[in-house]
Design a protein around this motif. Structure first.
Motif, PDB file in Angstrom:
ATOM      1  N   LYS A   1       0.781  -1.152  -0.102  1.00 48.43           N
ATOM      2  CA  LYS A   1       0.123   0.068  -0.078  1.00 48.43           C
ATOM      3  C   LYS A   1       1.083   1.105   0.063  1.00 48.43           C
ATOM      4  CE  LYS A   1      -3.953  -1.986  -0.280  1.00 48.43           C
ATOM      5  NZ  LYS A   1      -4.691  -1.859  -1.360  1.00 48.43           N
ATOM      6  N   VAL A   2       1.881   1.303   0.615  1.00 47.64           N
ATOM      7  CA  VAL A   2       2.827   2.278   0.571  1.00 47.64           C
ATOM      8  C   VAL A   2       3.460   2.464  -0.749  1.00 47.64           C
ATOM      9  CG1 VAL A   2       5.222   3.149   1.444  1.00 47.64           C
ATOM     10  CG2 VAL A   2       3.854   2.041   3.022  1.00 47.64           C
ATOM     11  N   ARG A   3       3.535   1.515  -1.594  1.00 44.45           N
ATOM     12  CA  ARG A   3       3.983   1.837  -2.874  1.00 44.45           C
ATOM     13  C   ARG A   3       2.799   1.863  -3.943  1.00 44.45           C
ATOM     14  NH1 ARG A   3       8.421  -3.023  -1.835  1.00 44.45           N
ATOM     15  NH2 ARG A   3      10.095  -1.632  -0.954  1.00 44.45           N
ATOM     16  N   GLU A   4       1.669   1.828  -3.539  1.00 41.46           N
ATOM     17  CA  GLU A   4       0.567   2.309  -4.222  1.00 41.46           C
ATOM     18  C   GLU A   4       0.357   3.608  -4.075  1.00 41.46           C
ATOM     19  OE1 GLU A   4      -4.063   0.572  -4.374  1.00 41.46           O
ATOM     20  OE2 GLU A   4      -2.325  -1.065  -3.913  1.00 41.46           O
ATOM     21  N   PRO A   5       0.618   4.371  -5.036  1.00 44.65           N
ATOM     22  CA  PRO A   5       0.338   6.161  -4.971  1.00 44.65           C
ATOM     23  C   PRO A   5      -1.177   6.387  -4.696  1.00 44.65           C
ATOM     24  CG  PRO A   5       1.950   5.621  -6.679  1.00 44.65           C
ATOM     25  CD  PRO A   5       1.523   4.330  -6.284  1.00 44.65           C
ATOM     26  N   ALA A   6      -2.151   5.523  -5.413  1.00 45.45           N
ATOM     27  CA  ALA A   6      -3.391   5.737  -5.222  1.00 45.45           C
ATOM     28  C   ALA A   6      -4.110   5.419  -3.905  1.00 45.45           C
ATOM     29  CB  ALA A   6      -4.153   5.090  -6.502  1.00 45.45           C
ATOM     30  N   PHE A   7      -3.390   4.586  -3.228  1.00 45.20           N
ATOM     31  CA  PHE A   7      -4.021   4.180  -2.010  1.00 45.20           C
ATOM     32  C   PHE A   7      -3.707   5.361  -0.884  1.00 45.20           C
ATOM     33  CE2 PHE A   7      -3.783   2.400   2.244  1.00 45.20           C
ATOM     34  CZ  PHE A   7      -4.812   1.885   2.405  1.00 45.20           C
ATOM     35  N   ALA A   8      -4.572   5.908  -0.371  1.00 46.66           N
ATOM     36  CA  ALA A   8      -4.200   7.148   0.800  1.00 46.66           C
ATOM     37  C   ALA A   8      -3.493   8.046  -0.064  1.00 46.66           C
ATOM     38  CB  ALA A   8      -3.677   6.470   1.970  1.00 46.66           C
ATOM     39  N   ALA A   9      -3.781   8.416  -1.025  1.00 49.07           N
ATOM     40  CA  ALA A   9      -3.022   9.387  -2.232  1.00 49.07           C
ATOM     41  C   ALA A   9      -2.608  10.660  -1.342  1.00 49.07           C
ATOM     42  CB  ALA A   9      -3.886   9.655  -3.332  1.00 49.07           C
ATOM     43  N   LYS A  10      -3.192  10.989  -0.624  1.00 48.98           N
ATOM     44  CA  LYS A  10      -2.797  12.431   0.207  1.00 48.98           C
ATOM     45  C   LYS A  10      -1.495  12.367   1.147  1.00 48.98           C
ATOM     46  CE  LYS A  10      -7.187  14.855  -0.076  1.00 48.98           C
ATOM     47  NZ  LYS A  10      -7.969  15.451   0.688  1.00 48.98           N
ATOM     48  N   ILE A  11      -1.220  10.965   1.202  1.00 51.47           N
ATOM     49  CA  ILE A  11      -0.081  10.581   2.248  1.00 51.47           C
ATOM     50  C   ILE A  11       1.209  10.790   1.430  1.00 51.47           C
ATOM     51  CG2 ILE A  11       1.041   8.930   3.490  1.00 51.47           C
ATOM     52  CD1 ILE A  11      -1.682   8.203   4.783  1.00 51.47           C
TER      53      ILE A  11
ATOM     54  N   ARG B   1       4.778   9.971   0.400  1.00 53.94           N
ATOM     55  CA  ARG B   1       5.612   8.869   0.674  1.00 53.94           C
ATOM     56  C   ARG B   1       7.061   9.228   0.632  1.00 53.94           C
ATOM     57  NH1 ARG B   1       0.134   7.185  -0.282  1.00 53.94           N
ATOM     58  NH2 ARG B   1       0.007   5.247  -0.642  1.00 53.94           N
ATOM     59  N   ALA B   2       7.303  10.423   0.043  1.00 63.09           N
ATOM     60  CA  ALA B   2       8.721  10.845   0.100  1.00 63.09           C
ATOM     61  C   ALA B   2       9.030  11.284   1.503  1.00 63.09           C
ATOM     62  CB  ALA B   2       8.849  11.944  -0.937  1.00 63.09           C
ATOM     63  N   THR B   3       7.940  11.913   2.154  1.00 61.73           N
ATOM     64  CA  THR B   3       8.405  12.056   3.627  1.00 61.73           C
ATOM     65  C   THR B   3       8.522  10.968   4.429  1.00 61.73           C
ATOM     66  OG1 THR B   3       6.921  14.001   3.651  1.00 61.73           O
ATOM     67  CG2 THR B   3       7.426  13.181   5.651  1.00 61.73           C
ATOM     68  N   ILE B   4       7.917   9.796   4.228  1.00 67.24           N
ATOM     69  CA  ILE B   4       8.034   8.651   4.943  1.00 67.24           C
ATOM     70  C   ILE B   4       9.788   8.016   4.570  1.00 67.24           C
ATOM     71  CG2 ILE B   4       7.599   6.014   5.320  1.00 67.24           C
ATOM     72  CD1 ILE B   4       4.596   6.949   4.209  1.00 67.24           C
ATOM     73  N   GLN B   5       9.960   8.091   3.304  1.00 73.14           N
ATOM     74  CA  GLN B   5      11.225   7.618   2.997  1.00 73.14           C
ATOM     75  C   GLN B   5      12.411   8.573   3.453  1.00 73.14           C
ATOM     76  OE1 GLN B   5      11.855   4.949   1.098  1.00 73.14           O
ATOM     77  NE2 GLN B   5      13.995   5.338   1.861  1.00 73.14           N
ATOM     78  N   LEU B   6      12.127   9.893   3.397  1.00 72.56           N
ATOM     79  CA  LEU B   6      13.120  10.667   4.036  1.00 72.56           C
ATOM     80  C   LEU B   6      13.512  10.378   5.453  1.00 72.56           C
ATOM     81  CD1 LEU B   6      14.895  13.345   3.561  1.00 72.56           C
ATOM     82  CD2 LEU B   6      12.933  14.614   4.065  1.00 72.56           C
ATOM     83  N   GLY B   7      12.439  10.212   6.123  1.00 73.97           N
ATOM     84  CA  GLY B   7      12.561   9.826   7.654  1.00 73.97           C
ATOM     85  C   GLY B   7      13.138   8.627   7.921  1.00 73.97           C
TER      86      GLY B   7
END
Length: 181
Positions: free
Chosen positions: A140-150, A152-158
């Motif tokens: 789901k993290v790798r699926e951009p359409a899922f919870a699209a407003k989240i 992912r780049a921020t998660i990866q940076l963290g």
């Protein structure tokens, strides 16, 4: 004012946040960030309180977040480590550019948005957090359409600043969130 107890932090949260999702999100982030404290020799109390209070001003001041919280935390003489973590978790939003310089700040940055993915996943698959499959969350993290407003780049940076690969980070959160209802 010294750093509040978790009970006092929840009372403070209740004075500033009314939205049920935001209250749950604060608990999720507190559990996630607090779970990392022992791995980085951090103060579990400080880390959990930081997680609880990281979005204190979001409901009332979303367009400025976390500027008001940072002002309050300085007025209340909260620890600089908490203040820095809250500021760094807003990297890329509302003009904030601070990158995490501490493990606490990196953990908050890595956990905040990912907790949103866990919440969205649970809405579709009502299983306890601790019984979620890390591989399913990772998809789901790798699926951009899922919870699209989240973001992912921020998660990866963290994750990069925390020094924990995304796959391990997701698996860690499954365990850290297990105690939540």
């Amino acid at each position: 004012m010294p750093l509040p107890t978790e009970t006092e932090a929840r009372t403070l949260l209740g004075q500033h946040v009314q939205d049920a999702y935001q209250l749950l999100h604060a608990e999720m982030v507190a559990a996630a960030v607090g779970g990392y404290a022992p791995r980085f020799d951090g103060d579990p109390h400080l880390w959990r309180v930081t997680g609880l209070l990281h979005d204190l001003d979001f409901e009332r001041f979303p367009e400025k977040h976390p500027a008001e919280s940072l002002r309050w935390f300085r007025e209340w003489d909260y620890p600089e480590e908490l203040i820095h973590a809250v500021e760094a978790h807003a990297h890329g939003y509302n003009g904030f550019t601070t990158l995490p310089r501490t493990p606490l700040a990196a953990a908050l940055l890595a956990c905040d948005e990912l907790c949103g993915i866990f919440y969205a996943y649970r809405r579709l698959n009502p299983v306890p957090y601790g019984q979620m499959k890390a591989a399913s969350i990772l998809r789901k993290v790798r699926e951009p359409a899922f919870a699209a407003k989240i973001d992912r780049a921020t998660i990866q940076l963290g994750c990069e600043h925390l020094g924990v690969p995304l796959e391990a980070h997701v698996a860690n959160l499954v365990g850290f969130l297990a105690a939540l209802p």
